[in-house]
Structures are given as C-alpha cells and as structure tokens.
Design a protein around this motif. Structure first.
Motif, PDB file in Angstrom:
ATOM      1  N   GLU A  96      -9.061   7.677   4.706  1.00 22.71           N
ATOM      2  CA  GLU A  96      -8.446   8.511   5.733  1.00 22.71           C
ATOM      3  C   GLU A  96      -7.992   7.628   6.898  1.00 22.71           C
ATOM      4  OE1 GLU A  96      -9.388  12.561   8.337  1.00 22.71           O
ATOM      5  OE2 GLU A  96     -10.913  11.711   6.996  1.00 22.71           O
ATOM      6  N   LEU A  97      -6.734   7.785   7.295  1.00 24.43           N
ATOM      7  CA  LEU A  97      -6.174   7.001   8.398  1.00 24.43           C
ATOM      8  C   LEU A  97      -6.251   7.745   9.722  1.00 24.43           C
ATOM      9  CD1 LEU A  97      -3.007   5.481   6.669  1.00 24.43           C
ATOM     10  CD2 LEU A  97      -5.291   4.490   6.896  1.00 24.43           C
ATOM     11  N   GLY A  98      -6.718   8.986   9.674  1.00 21.92           N
ATOM     12  CA  GLY A  98      -6.830   9.766  10.900  1.00 21.92           C
ATOM     13  C   GLY A  98      -5.502  10.368  11.309  1.00 21.92           C
ATOM     14  N   SER A  99      -5.421  10.806  12.544  1.00 20.41           N
ATOM     15  CA  SER A  99      -4.192  11.416  13.075  1.00 20.41           C
ATOM     16  C   SER A  99      -3.322  10.325  13.689  1.00 20.41           C
ATOM     17  CB  SER A  99      -4.546  12.470  14.120  1.00 20.41           C
ATOM     18  OG  SER A  99      -5.277  13.522  13.518  1.00 20.41           O
ATOM     19  N   LEU A 100      -2.113  10.182  13.174  1.00 21.33           N
ATOM     20  CA  LEU A 100      -1.209   9.127  13.624  1.00 21.33           C
ATOM     21  C   LEU A 100      -0.118   9.708  14.518  1.00 21.33           C
ATOM     22  CD1 LEU A 100      -0.679   7.258  10.221  1.00 21.33           C
ATOM     23  CD2 LEU A 100      -2.441   6.836  11.950  1.00 21.33           C
ATOM     24  N   ARG A 101       0.243   8.967  15.542  1.00 22.60           N
ATOM     25  CA  ARG A 101       1.377   9.320  16.380  1.00 22.60           C
ATOM     26  C   ARG A 101       2.624   8.686  15.765  1.00 22.60           C
ATOM     27  NH1 ARG A 101       1.109  13.364  20.175  1.00 22.60           N
ATOM     28  NH2 ARG A 101      -0.984  13.432  21.075  1.00 22.60           N
ATOM     29  N   LEU A 102       3.520   9.522  15.275  1.00 23.64           N
ATOM     30  CA  LEU A 102       4.725   9.029  14.614  1.00 23.64           C
ATOM     31  C   LEU A 102       5.948   9.380  15.441  1.00 23.64           C
ATOM     32  CD1 LEU A 102       3.990  10.061  10.913  1.00 23.64           C
ATOM     33  CD2 LEU A 102       3.497   7.883  12.038  1.00 23.64           C
ATOM     34  N   LYS A 103       6.904   8.489  15.487  1.00 23.13           N
ATOM     35  CA  LYS A 103       8.132   8.700  16.244  1.00 23.13           C
ATOM     36  C   LYS A 103       8.871   9.932  15.720  1.00 23.13           C
ATOM     37  CE  LYS A 103      12.404   6.393  17.643  1.00 23.13           C
ATOM     38  NZ  LYS A 103      13.243   5.176  17.505  1.00 23.13           N
ATOM     39  N   GLY A 104       9.245  10.813  16.621  1.00 22.08           N
ATOM     40  CA  GLY A 104       9.985  12.016  16.239  1.00 22.08           C
ATOM     41  C   GLY A 104       9.103  13.212  15.960  1.00 22.08           C
ATOM     42  N   PHE A 105       7.782  13.043  15.977  1.00 21.64           N
ATOM     43  CA  PHE A 105       6.860  14.145  15.710  1.00 21.64           C
ATOM     44  C   PHE A 105       6.038  14.411  16.970  1.00 21.64           C
ATOM     45  CE2 PHE A 105       8.055  12.650  11.601  1.00 21.64           C
ATOM     46  CZ  PHE A 105       8.070  13.785  10.791  1.00 21.64           C
ATOM     47  N   ALA A 106       6.100  15.648  17.442  1.00 23.28           N
ATOM     48  CA  ALA A 106       5.435  15.999  18.700  1.00 23.28           C
ATOM     49  C   ALA A 106       3.919  15.964  18.561  1.00 23.28           C
ATOM     50  CB  ALA A 106       5.896  17.389  19.161  1.00 23.28           C
ATOM     51  N   GLU A 107       3.412  16.378  17.416  1.00 22.87           N
ATOM     52  CA  GLU A 107       1.974  16.435  17.193  1.00 22.87           C
ATOM     53  C   GLU A 107       1.517  15.287  16.301  1.00 22.87           C
ATOM     54  OE1 GLU A 107      -0.007  18.563  18.687  1.00 22.87           O
ATOM     55  OE2 GLU A 107       1.703  19.541  19.674  1.00 22.87           O
ATOM     56  N   PRO A 108       0.261  14.837  16.438  1.00 23.32           N
ATOM     57  CA  PRO A 108      -0.264  13.800  15.538  1.00 23.32           C
ATOM     58  C   PRO A 108      -0.224  14.268  14.085  1.00 23.32           C
ATOM     59  CG  PRO A 108      -1.726  14.135  17.413  1.00 23.32           C
ATOM     60  CD  PRO A 108      -0.724  15.238  17.459  1.00 23.32           C
ATOM     61  N   VAL A 109      -0.025  13.334  13.185  1.00 25.02           N
ATOM     62  CA  VAL A 109       0.111  13.627  11.755  1.00 25.02           C
ATOM     63  C   VAL A 109      -1.066  13.016  11.010  1.00 25.02           C
ATOM     64  CG1 VAL A 109       1.495  13.219   9.694  1.00 25.02           C
ATOM     65  CG2 VAL A 109       2.620  13.774  11.861  1.00 25.02           C
ATOM     66  N   GLN A 110      -1.742  13.838  10.210  1.00 23.72           N
ATOM     67  CA  GLN A 110      -2.852  13.350   9.385  1.00 23.72           C
ATOM     68  C   GLN A 110      -2.301  12.568   8.197  1.00 23.72           C
ATOM     69  OE1 GLN A 110      -5.928  14.047  10.398  1.00 23.72           O
ATOM     70  NE2 GLN A 110      -7.129  13.150   8.755  1.00 23.72           N
ATOM     71  N   ALA A 111      -2.863  11.394   7.929  1.00 28.06           N
ATOM     72  CA  ALA A 111      -2.352  10.559   6.836  1.00 28.06           C
ATOM     73  C   ALA A 111      -3.503   9.903   6.093  1.00 28.06           C
ATOM     74  CB  ALA A 111      -1.391   9.502   7.379  1.00 28.06           C
TER      75      ALA A 111
ATOM     76  N   THR B 111       0.828  -1.208   0.000  1.00 30.54           N
ATOM     77  CA  THR B 111       0.000   0.000   0.000  1.00 30.54           C
ATOM     78  C   THR B 111       0.863   1.259   0.000  1.00 30.54           C
ATOM     79  OG1 THR B 111      -0.161   0.189   2.422  1.00 30.54           O
ATOM     80  CG2 THR B 111      -1.778  -1.212   1.299  1.00 30.54           C
ATOM     81  N   VAL B 112       0.201   2.376  -0.297  1.00 33.61           N
ATOM     82  CA  VAL B 112       0.844   3.699  -0.357  1.00 33.61           C
ATOM     83  C   VAL B 112       0.151   4.597   0.662  1.00 33.61           C
ATOM     84  CG1 VAL B 112       1.388   5.692  -1.806  1.00 33.61           C
ATOM     85  CG2 VAL B 112       1.318   3.391  -2.815  1.00 33.61           C
ATOM     86  N   VAL B 113       0.926   5.219   1.548  1.00 35.53           N
ATOM     87  CA  VAL B 113       0.397   6.154   2.545  1.00 35.53           C
ATOM     88  C   VAL B 113       1.020   7.520   2.301  1.00 35.53           C
ATOM     89  CG1 VAL B 113       0.265   6.740   5.004  1.00 35.53           C
ATOM     90  CG2 VAL B 113      -0.050   4.375   4.264  1.00 35.53           C
ATOM     91  N   ILE B 114       0.179   8.562   2.276  1.00 38.52           N
ATOM     92  CA  ILE B 114       0.676   9.903   1.981  1.00 38.52           C
ATOM     93  C   ILE B 114       0.316  10.857   3.114  1.00 38.52           C
ATOM     94  CG2 ILE B 114       0.445   9.495  -0.500  1.00 38.52           C
ATOM     95  CD1 ILE B 114      -1.965  11.377  -0.496  1.00 38.52           C
ATOM     96  N   ALA B 115       1.126  11.907   3.240  1.00 39.86           N
ATOM     97  CA  ALA B 115       0.880  12.947   4.229  1.00 39.86           C
ATOM     98  C   ALA B 115      -0.234  13.870   3.758  1.00 39.86           C
ATOM     99  CB  ALA B 115       2.158  13.756   4.466  1.00 39.86           C
ATOM    100  N   ASP B 116      -0.812  14.606   4.697  1.00 35.78           N
ATOM    101  CA  ASP B 116      -1.875  15.546   4.358  1.00 35.78           C
ATOM    102  C   ASP B 116      -1.373  16.625   3.410  1.00 35.78           C
ATOM    103  OD1 ASP B 116      -4.682  16.325   4.876  1.00 35.78           O
ATOM    104  OD2 ASP B 116      -3.784  18.143   5.692  1.00 35.78           O
TER     105      ASP B 116
END
Length: 772
Positions: A232-247, A213-218
C-alpha cells in the motif's frame, strides 16, 4: 488488407491457408498467443516471434481496415507504460541505434499487452496507452491488465539500452467509467479516443511508479482482490486531482489457492439457502471416505453461488484429516494443454516468479521425490519437462513418441493420485470446468473412471454452457443451483448489513434488480452501503436524501458487459430493447430497429440462444424479457445519453403513430419515453392522462405518482403561460387522489393504534414487556 496480404508482408505467406482454416482474420489476430500459434503448427520460434512482433504494431495499421466500434459508456481498465530515461538515451545514442532500441521496446510492450488480451490504443513517443475491456468486455479485464503490467515490466527489464545497461519501464493502471470509441485524427494519426478521469489517473500513477514497477489505483485493487500481492502506497497527491488518491504497488502473483477467496477476501458472506445442497455433497463425501469414490457436479449461471458452496464444504471438513487438491481453469487457457494441472503443481511446489530453474527443480524433487510422494526419477523428469524446467537427469525410458509420452504422463498423474489416496481421503476441487482445455478433459476422464474404488471426492463447478460431463457414471451426482427465493435473499441482505435494517424502498430495489442471484445481491447491497445514500441511526439505516437509481456495482460491470459483447453484431438490438424496458414486444422493437425483418429475427434468435433474453409466443406476436434486470441495465447504460434520448423519442413516436391503442391503455408508457427523451412538452399531457385514468380506477397512489412525474417534467420548461397551464392542470388532478389517500392513511393509522393498544394490554395481562 486481409490476413493473406498481412502474412505476405511478413514473408510468411506459407501460413495463409493454415490461418484461414483456423478462422484467423484481422479481428482475431491481435488476440493470438504463443500457444495458439504452436497449436496451429507454427513451430519455428523465429516465425512465431516475427508474427507476435508484427501483431504488436497492428493498431495503427488496422485502424482504417477495421470497422469503427460504436461510441459507448464503458467501465474500462487503462494502462500507461513509460520508458525510464528515454531523454538521456536520445542524447547518448546515435539516432539509428536509438531507433532499434525504441522498436524493440515498442514491440515488446505491445506483444505482452496483446498476449494478455489488451488493446494498444496509441504510442506516445516512448509511452504506450492500452485498454483492457474494450473493444470487447472481459469479466477479468482488471486482472489481465495487472498481469500484463507485470509482464511488461519484466520483459522490458531484459532489453538492452544500447548504452551498456538495461531498459526499465514504469506502469500505471486505473479502472473507471469512460466514453470510448470516438475516432480522432486522420490517416495514420487516427486513434480511438477515450474520455473521462480514468486515463488521467492511470497516467499520473505511472509517473509516481518506481522504475520496473506497476502502480494501480484503488478502483483496480478492489476488482482484483488478493489475486496479487501488493504494497500500500497510501494516499497520494496527484497533479490535477483535488483529493488524495489511494494507490498500490503490485509485487507479484498472489498465493491464495482459491480464486473465489482471492476475489472476496477474508470476510466471506455466510452461506444462505444452500443447506440441502451442502448436505447432499457431505453425504457423497462420507461415501468417498469408505473407498467408494464420488463426483459431484455443481452447475448454474454465473453468480449463483457455486464457489461459495464449495467453500462451505471445505469449511465443514476443516476438522477432518484429508488432502485437498485444487484445480482452477481459465478462459485465457482454453487451448493450453494441462493448464490447471500445471498451475496446481506450481502452487503446491511453492514456485516464486523469480526462482531460477535449479531452485524450481529442487522444489519439485522435494514435493515428488523421496521426501514427498516417492515418485521415480523418470516421473520427476516427466513433470519437470511439463513445467518447462530443464534437467540433466538421465532417463531410463527409451525414446518415445508424443502420444507415448502423453500416455505415460497420464499414468504418472494417476499413480500420484493413488499415492495421495493411500495416505487418506482426498478432496479434489475443479473450478470453472467449462474452461477446461481438451487434454485436461482427457486426463480427468481417466481420473473419474479410476477413483471409483478410492477414497476421493471430486467436486467440479461449471456453467450451463458446458454439457454436464461424466453423467453416465453411477458414482456421479449432478447438482443444479437455482436462484434463491425472496425470503432467503432478504436474509442474505440482513447478513451483509449485519442485522441493520435497510429502508423498505432500498430493499425493494435490491430484490427487484438482483432476482435471487446471490452474487448480484451481495455486490449491490455492498455498493448501496458504500454509496453514502444511507445514514445509520443506531437502530436501522434511513435515507440521507431522495433515493437514487442504484448503479451497477463496478465488480459486476465487466462480467455483465462481457455477456453482451460476445454477441457484438446483435448487441445494438439488445440495447434498443433495453431502452423499451425489461420487457419488450417484437412489433414495437421492429418499428424502432432499422433492419430488415429477417435480420431482426436472426438477431433475436441469437439473444435467446445466449439466454440473455427469454421469448414468449411466436413472432410477430412474441414478447421478450431480459433474463436479468442487471443485464438490461448494463445494455442500457452502455449507450451514450444522447443516443438514449434519440431512441426514447423514436419509441414514443412509434407507440403514438403505430400502436395508438397501447398509448390509450398505458399513457404512462408514452410519457416515460418522451420524458427520457427530454421532450417535456410532449410527456406532460400523457402524465396528466395517466394520472386521471388511474384516479378514475381508484388507483390513487399510482395517480399521485403519475401526476408528480408530470410536475417534475414541467420544471424543465421555461417559465411562461404554457408551463403555468400544465402545472395548474396537474395540481388540480392531484387534489382528489391526495384527499382519498389521506383518509386511507388516517384509517390505517387508527387501526395500527388499536392493534398496538390491544397488544400492550395483552402483554400486561401476561406480565411481559410490551412492544415499542
């Protein structure tokens, strides 16, 4: 290494002359496609595969041969590809078997990326990092990246793992501002580095993607609109990012027929200022309905509103019984025969990406056969061959030459148009005709000639780079779209803000920087509303703090940079001119640019020919102005901050030493360049001189602005006697202009109060509510 040596290394030296005749060198080589090779005469499938596989391995091989690109600040779309389960494979396979699997995987990934104009930056074990939008910007870099991601996932899923199964890849894509072009490492390890948050985001998104699969940033999702289908995958908690990331996970190609609607979504800004053009097009529609076929050619610069006008026409005709046939051209299919016709047939037949050949053939037969348009079996076979669908249907036609097949195919398209027109009026829309392939142009030539006695209106949009086609026909109307006047731009902004007034200074910046181009106005206004610099009070917007310089919207960045990158050899001249300002003189530019006069003249001629700048007068007394303020901004902002400072210092010094009369007349010009160079101690005396000169001319508001700029500069100096002396001189200079403007403001306030009282008394006399 040159192209001949590269081909000899593949054992394909017989193609050397062909490559040279077609202008294929090591710079062009990575962008070759299968269609390009076919057109050049590389007919053997094995030879094409060998060339494409070798192209996939080019980045490392060419890093020493290709001149280094300049280091720039760029908006870039980055892709990370990772092979699923590679560690397990390394345990289960013999090293030689693993080597073959990894080679097939790497070649496949690199080939798909290169085919869609991406740049493979480096291989990281079983991972691949690729850039889209560099070394040359593309106005659809994000779209190409997503399309490449889908192609990579599909292609890898068809490769054998060597252990009784198939391979799978995960793909992550993100778009953002980076610094790119630094060459790190030595020899074969040398790589073009990219720094910024975007590479980390793409890598993290790849890690959360499911196999295949292919996942892209907002950030990427915003740029591609509805060109693809997503989950829509919603807001993801990613390592190294303080705020959730929409993907978002990409499902496949979108089904929206109009590219304009796909990129602008369901909420399209109301049409402003094109009523006359719309009325003219509607009048041609009325003629066409009376079986006097018409063609309307709508042309103008990018962003001027061509597609929006076509959409308005379609909206006005919604209630009418008509057949809509929509064709879209692509810059990536300039040499793909009949590309717009093929893609239109695939959309109309509702082909899905995973449809088997048998299912596609049934859908095509349903569209064109007895249940559809009643075309013959031979015609259906002809279309099936065109769409690459194998069929067992026997042909009643004798064996034909390629030219005869082409003529028959054209006659079949024309017969299809006749059948559609027999059922009622037809609206045929051709978007971006400047990207037509030659064969499609031939077919359209015949269509335009044929429709004169059919109820058909053809509306074609194109940019000025294409000479207007078909203008010799009496049934063809040429319609040029100009920029909107300021009053209509203000109305457009009002429509975008839904009637909520913007602060005057913000509206002024939008008007100054977009200059009547509707798309620029729309995107910059939306960017302002989303930037968090405004606060809504219930009646209007007010500034939440000091007004910043408005950044170029991400939606426009790639398009603006693509115009500059097309002139890569002379782009540095445009960048230096952008440092001087929106307008720049030939003599000052020549003093700053390090190149011979003949080369500079040639570079400026190319910029003028490309309509990036306009020229007034003749060199050396000529002056130049960027066609768009945003093009100037794009050229300027692509420079590293350190490089900008160097250029501003050189410009200020050149004015001081070579054009002292300019420095005397416009000291604020020298002050600005020294200030941008970070040389506050040199800038302040010029700000003081500019303030005093303006005050002497009773230009008090300008004097205040200059002197306050000087005080801002003084804050950069270390505390001490020099800084105190500068501040004292500037504050003393401010006194007179402030007193004068205070008296002026007081007089204006009294006049407004008097006018208001008079208005209130008048309203009371007429028994209506007075204004507040």
């Amino acid at each position: 290494m040159d192209i001949g040596e590269w081909l000899r290394g593949l054992g394909l030296q017989s193609y050397e002359q062909t490559f040279r005749e077609n202008g294929i060198d090591l710079e062009v080589l990575p962008r070759l496609t299968v269609d390009d090779l076919k057109e050049m005469g590389v007919l053997a499938v094995g030879h094409r595969r060998k060339i494409l596989d070798a192209i996939g391995l080019l980045p490392a091989a060419l890093s020493a041969a290709r001149p280094p690109a300049s280091v720039e600040r760029r908006q870039l779309t980055l892709m990370f590809v990772d092979l699923v389960g590679s560690t397990d494979l390394s345990r289960r396979l013999d090293p030689e078997e693993l080597r073959e699997v990894m080679r097939a995987y790497s070649n496949t990934v690199a080939g798909e990326i290169a085919r869609l104009e991406g740049h493979v930056a480096k291989f990281l074990g079983d991972g691949v990092q690729a850039y889209f939008g560099w070394p040359r910007a593309s106005e659809d870099a994000a779209e190409q990246a997503v399309r490449a991601g889908l192609a990579v996932a599909t292609a890898v899923s068809g490769l054998s793992s060597g252990a009784g199964g198939l391979l799978a890849a995960r793909v992550g894509i993100a778009t953002g501002l980076v610094v790119v072009g630094d060459l790190l490492g030595e020899g074969a390890a040398k790589e073009e580095a990219v720094t910024g948050e975007t590479p980390n985001l793409a890598a993290r998104l790849q890690q959360v993607a499911e196999p295949g699969t292919v996942v892209i940033a907002d950030s990427t999702r915003r740029l591609v609109g509805d060109l693809f289908e997503f989950v829509e995958l919603g807001s993801l908690r990613l390592k190294g990012f303080a705020e959730p990331v929409q993907a978002w996970r990409v499902i496949g190609e979108g089904r929206v027929e109009s590219r304009f609607e796909a990129l602008h979504g369901a909420h399209v800004t109301p049409l402003v200022g094109r009523s006359e053009e719309l009325d003219l097009t509607l009048s041609r529609w009325r003629l066409a309905k009376g079986r006097a076929g018409q063609v309307v050619l709508i042309f103008g610069e990018p962003g001027i509103g061509k597609s929006r006008l076509v959409l308005a026409l379609r909206e006005r005709l919604q209630a009418e019984q008509l057949t809509l046939v929509s064709y879209a051209c692509s810059p990536h299919h300039l040499n793909s025969p009949l590309f717009p016709f093929i893609s239109q047939l695939e959309r109309e037949a509702r082909f899905a990406p995973d449809d088997a050949a048998e299912k596609r053939l049934k859908r095509l037969e349903l569209l064109l056969g007895t249940n559809g348009e009643g075309l013959s079996g031979d015609a259906i076979k002809l279309f099936a061959d065109l769409l690459g669908i194998p069929t067992e249907r026997p042909s009643t036609q004798p064996e034909m030459s390629p030219q005869q097949r082409k003529a028959l195919l054209f006659r079949t398209f024309l017969a299809r148009l006749d059948r559609l027109a027999a059922r009622g009026p037809v609206l045929m829309v051709l978007e971006d005709a400047h990207w037509l392939d030659p064969t499609s142009r031939e077919l359209l030539d015949q269509i335009v000639d044929r429709l004169q006695d059919l109820p058909v209106l053809v509306v074609a949009t194109f940019r000025p780079e294409l000479p207007p086609p078909w203008t010799g026909f009496p049934h063809v109307t040429l319609l040029m779209l100009n920029r909107l006047p300021q009053a209509q731009v203000v109305l457009l902004v009002d429509r975008i803000t839904e009637g909520k007034a913007l602060p005057a200074e913000v509206l002024g910046q939008i008007l100054a920087r977009t200059e009547g181009v509707p798309l620029f106005t729309e995107e910059l206004t939306k960017a302002v509303l989303e930037a968090g610099i405004l606060r809504y009070t219930g009646a209007r917007y007010v500034l939440a703090g000091p007004i910043p310089s408005l950044a170029i919207p991400a939606t426009l960045h790639d398009s603006l940079m693509a115009r500059l990158d097309r002139l890569a050899p002379v782009k540095d001249v445009a960048q230096i001119g952008a440092c001087i300002g929106r307008e720049f003189d030939h003599e000052l530019l020549a003093a700053v640019v390090s190149m011979p006069e003949m080369e500079l003249a040639t570079a400026l001629d190319r910029l003028v020919a490309a309509e990036l700048v306009f020229r007034r007068g003749l060199a050396p007394a000529a002056s130049y102005v960027f066609k768009h303020a945003l093009v100037r901004d794009a050229a300027y902002e692509s420079l590293l901050k350190r490089r900008r400072q160097e250029l501003h210092a050189r410009i200020a010094t050149s004015i001081e030493t070579l054009f002292p009369q300019l420095g005397e007349a416009q000291p604020e010009l020298v002050a600005r360049h020294f200030g941008e160079a970070g040389l506050a101690e040199k800038a302040i005396p010029y700000w003081l001189r500019a303030g005093r000169l303006a005050a002497a001319r009773s230009a008090n508001m300008e004097a205040i602005a200059h002197l306050r700029s000087g005080l801002d500069c003084a804050q950069a100096l270390p505390p001490g006697a020099s800084r105190s002396r500068f501040e004292l001189d500037l504050q003393l200079g401010l006194g007179g202009p402030l007193i004068a403007t205070k008296d002026l403001l007081h007089a204006r306030q009294k006049r407004r109060s008097s006018v208001h009282k008079s208005s209130v008394a008048n309203c009371r006399a007429r028994r209506i509510s007075p204004p507040r």
